[in-house]
Design a protein around this motif. Structure first.
Motif, short mmCIF file in Angstrom:
data_model
loop_
_atom_site.label_atom_id
_atom_site.label_comp_id
_atom_site.label_asym_id
_atom_site.label_seq_id
_atom_site.Cartn_x
_atom_site.Cartn_y
_atom_site.Cartn_z
N MET A 73 0.83 -1.21 0.00
CA MET A 73 0.00 0.00 0.00
C MET A 73 0.87 1.27 0.00
N LEU A 74 1.94 1.26 0.80
CA LEU A 74 2.85 2.40 0.81
C LEU A 74 3.50 2.59 -0.55
N TYR A 75 3.91 1.49 -1.17
CA TYR A 75 4.50 1.58 -2.52
C TYR A 75 3.48 2.18 -3.48
N HIS A 76 2.26 1.67 -3.44
CA HIS A 76 1.20 2.11 -4.35
C HIS A 76 0.92 3.61 -4.19
N LEU A 77 0.78 4.07 -2.95
CA LEU A 77 0.41 5.46 -2.69
C LEU A 77 1.58 6.43 -2.77
N GLN A 78 2.69 6.09 -2.11
CA GLN A 78 3.80 7.04 -2.01
C GLN A 78 4.80 6.94 -3.15
N VAL A 79 5.21 5.75 -3.49
CA VAL A 79 6.26 5.60 -4.51
C VAL A 79 5.66 5.74 -5.91
N ALA A 80 4.61 4.97 -6.19
CA ALA A 80 4.01 5.00 -7.52
C ALA A 80 3.02 6.16 -7.68
N GLY A 81 2.50 6.68 -6.58
CA GLY A 81 1.58 7.82 -6.63
C GLY A 81 0.25 7.49 -7.29
N ARG A 82 -0.30 6.34 -6.99
CA ARG A 82 -1.53 5.90 -7.63
C ARG A 82 -2.73 6.04 -6.69
N SER A 83 -3.91 6.01 -7.28
CA SER A 83 -5.16 6.16 -6.53
C SER A 83 -5.44 4.91 -5.70
N PRO A 84 -5.88 5.08 -4.45
CA PRO A 84 -6.17 3.91 -3.62
C PRO A 84 -7.50 3.23 -3.96
N THR A 85 -8.38 3.92 -4.69
CA THR A 85 -9.70 3.35 -4.96
C THR A 85 -9.88 2.87 -6.39
N ASP A 86 -8.89 3.07 -7.23
CA ASP A 86 -9.02 2.70 -8.64
C ASP A 86 -8.49 1.30 -8.90
N ARG A 87 -9.34 0.43 -9.41
CA ARG A 87 -8.98 -0.96 -9.67
C ARG A 87 -7.82 -1.06 -10.66
N PHE A 88 -7.86 -0.26 -11.71
CA PHE A 88 -6.81 -0.32 -12.73
C PHE A 88 -5.46 0.07 -12.14
N ASP A 89 -5.43 1.06 -11.25
CA ASP A 89 -4.17 1.45 -10.61
C ASP A 89 -3.59 0.31 -9.79
N GLN A 107 15.87 0.68 -3.68
CA GLN A 107 16.23 1.69 -2.67
C GLN A 107 15.04 2.57 -2.29
N GLN A 108 14.00 2.62 -3.14
CA GLN A 108 12.81 3.43 -2.84
C GLN A 108 11.68 2.60 -2.24
N TYR A 109 11.88 1.31 -2.12
CA TYR A 109 10.83 0.44 -1.62
C TYR A 109 10.58 0.71 -0.14
N PRO A 110 9.32 0.72 0.31
CA PRO A 110 9.02 0.96 1.72
C PRO A 110 9.75 -0.02 2.64
N GLY A 111 10.45 0.52 3.60
CA GLY A 111 11.20 -0.30 4.55
C GLY A 111 12.67 -0.44 4.19
N ALA A 112 13.08 0.00 3.01
CA ALA A 112 14.47 -0.17 2.57
C ALA A 112 15.45 0.53 3.51
N ASN A 113 15.10 1.70 3.99
CA ASN A 113 16.00 2.48 4.86
C ASN A 113 15.72 2.27 6.34
N ARG A 114 14.62 1.60 6.66
CA ARG A 114 14.19 1.48 8.05
C ARG A 114 14.41 0.09 8.62
N LEU A 115 14.52 -0.92 7.76
CA LEU A 115 14.67 -2.29 8.23
C LEU A 115 16.10 -2.78 7.98
N THR A 116 16.54 -3.76 8.76
CA THR A 116 17.91 -4.27 8.61
C THR A 116 18.10 -4.97 7.27
N VAL A 117 17.03 -5.58 6.75
CA VAL A 117 17.07 -6.24 5.44
C VAL A 117 15.96 -5.62 4.60
N ASN A 118 16.29 -5.21 3.38
CA ASN A 118 15.29 -4.63 2.49
C ASN A 118 14.30 -5.72 2.06
N PRO A 119 13.00 -5.54 2.33
CA PRO A 119 12.01 -6.58 2.01
C PRO A 119 11.64 -6.63 0.53
#
Length: 190
Positions: A73-89, A107-119
């Motif tokens: 969800m963080l990737y969808h909203l923050q990184v990709a900048g897509r709508s949370p309610t649109d099925r196509f997005d 490097q832009q994936y959620p958790g990359a800078n906050r977790l010991t291992v990038n998920p």
């Protein structure tokens, strides 16, 4: 008087900023509840919440809340900048995870800078391992979690527009004659 004008101007600028930034912050506050709804709808979906934060006291989510769906969800909203309610997005986001759309940057994936291992790698592998039916169920759950319509209806087309008028058949094109030897001489000025 000057102080009052300054304060009115400052309040106007602050209000405009908050109104502009409001929906993004509201969407981010909805993520924990939306992620919980997805896992309630799909209890067999892997949590992928075994990662350790670099700094446990940084105010981030608790490890049990830092799940695959939350990061998606963080990737969808923050990184990709897509709508949370649109099925196509959401389809585009799932295609990103399956390497069928835009490339994802680790490097832009959620958790990359906050977790010991990038998920990033593991999360992509989990989504890619889902069957088509499981991905469709995940897509539906993600759209429903944010209040969207997972089964959008086709646009209404009035009956009189369905039958398009018959267009006249164009005449066949005549073959183009190419100049033979010495044809370049025809381009010289007279």
């Amino acid at each position: 008087m000057r102080k009052q004008i300054f304060l009115q101007g400052w309040l106007g600028i602050t209000a405009a900023f908050l109104l502009e930034a409001g929906p993004a912050y509201a969407q981010l506050r909805l993520i924990p509840d939306a992620a919980r709804r997805v896992y309630e709808a799909l209890p067999d979906l892997p949590l992928e919440n075994t990662y350790t934060p670099i700094n446990p006291n940084d105010g981030g989510p608790r490890p049990e809340e830092d799940t695959l769906v939350r990061r998606m969800m963080l990737y969808h909203l923050q990184v990709a900048g897509r709508s949370p309610t649109d099925r196509f997005d959401w389809q585009l986001t799932l295609a990103d995870y399956c390497d069928a759309n835009e490339p994802m940057v680790a490097q832009q994936y959620p958790g990359a800078n906050r977790l010991t291992v990038n998920p990033y790698t593991r999360d992509k592998a989990v989504v890619q391992s889902l069957s088509r039916r499981q991905r469709q169920a995940l897509l539906r759950a993600l759209v429903l979690a944010f209040g969207g319509d997972p089964d959008p209806k086709p646009l209404y087309i009035p009956p009189d527009l369905k039958a398009a008028p018959a267009l006249p058949t164009p005449e066949p094109m005549k073959p183009l004659l190419l100049p033979g030897r010495g044809g370049a001489d025809l381009l010289r000025p007279l």
